[in-house]
Enzyme design. Sequence first.
Site, PDB file in Angstrom:
ATOM      1  CG  ASP A   1      -7.371   3.109   1.656  1.00 27.74           C
ATOM      2  OD1 ASP A   1      -8.517   2.663   1.738  1.00 27.74           O
ATOM      3  OD2 ASP A   1      -7.113   4.153   1.053  1.00 27.74           O
TER       4      ASP A   1
ATOM      5  CE  LYS B   1      -2.574   3.363   1.930  1.00 28.59           C
ATOM      6  NZ  LYS B   1      -2.170   4.510   2.763  1.00 28.59           N
TER       7      LYS B   1
END
Length: 225
Positions: free
Chosen positions: A146, A128
Site C-alpha cells: 500500500d 494491491k
Amino acid sequence: MDLDEAKWALRVLERIYGGFEEWWKGLSAFEILVATIISQNTNSKNTSAAFRKLRERFSLRPEVLAGAPLKELEECLRPAGLYRMKAKRIKEISAILLGREGGLEAILKKPLDEARSELVSLPGVGWKTADVVLSFAAGKATFPVDTHIARIAKRWGIVDGKAGYEEVSTAFKKVVDEKERRRVHLMLIRFGREYCVARAPRCDQCPIKPPCRGVPLGRRTARKV
DNA sequence: CTCCGGCGAG
DNA sequence: CTCGCTGGAG
C-alpha cells in the site's frame, strides 16, 4: 539501506510491535475482499465504520449484495469515501462471482499467478487488493504493497524513488519469509502511520533512524515553498 | 495524468 | 484551510 539492513530494521519493528490484531480472522474470503475494497485510499477508522455499517445492514454474501439497492450500499459506505464507486464495484463483483462456478473460493484455489490475474480482472480490484485477498484469505505467498509500504521502501532506499508496485513487493518478498509476510505487512503499515508518516515523518523519534537516512520521496521535490 | 470523497491531523 | 488516507479506472 541494503536488504540486510532492512532485515535488521524489520526485527527492530517486531520488537516494538509485539502483538497485532488479526482483523481477518472469522471473515470469509468474500468479506475480506469487500473490506479491502472499502479500505482503498481510506484510513482504517473510516474503513471500519463503513464495513460495520454494511455488515449491520446486509449479510455479506454475493447473493445478497448483487441484489442490494445501490443507494443503500452507498449509504453504508459513505464514511469510507469514494463511496459511489466502491458501492458500484462491490455490487458488480458480487454479480460476477455469483455467475461463476465455485465463486471466489474457486478462484483462490487456483495457482497464485492464475488466481491473481483473475482477481485483477474484477472491477475495482488492482494488484494491491488482489494481493491482500490472496495473502489474507488464501494464505498465498504475496506481499501486498500500500502507499505506506511503498513510501517506507523508498525512504529506506531498498528500492529507488520511481519504483513501481512489483518492485516494492519483490523487495519485501526477498527480505521476509513467507510465513511472516502478513504480520510484517501490518507492522509496516502501523510504522508508516505512527512514525514514517507521509507529510511530517517523525525521524527524530524513529527507531530505524540509522541506517535510514530519511531519503526524501522521489517525486515532487519542487513543492511551492 | 485526473477523478472519486468523507474525514481527521496539522 | 490543505493534505493524505491500507487505490483503481478512464
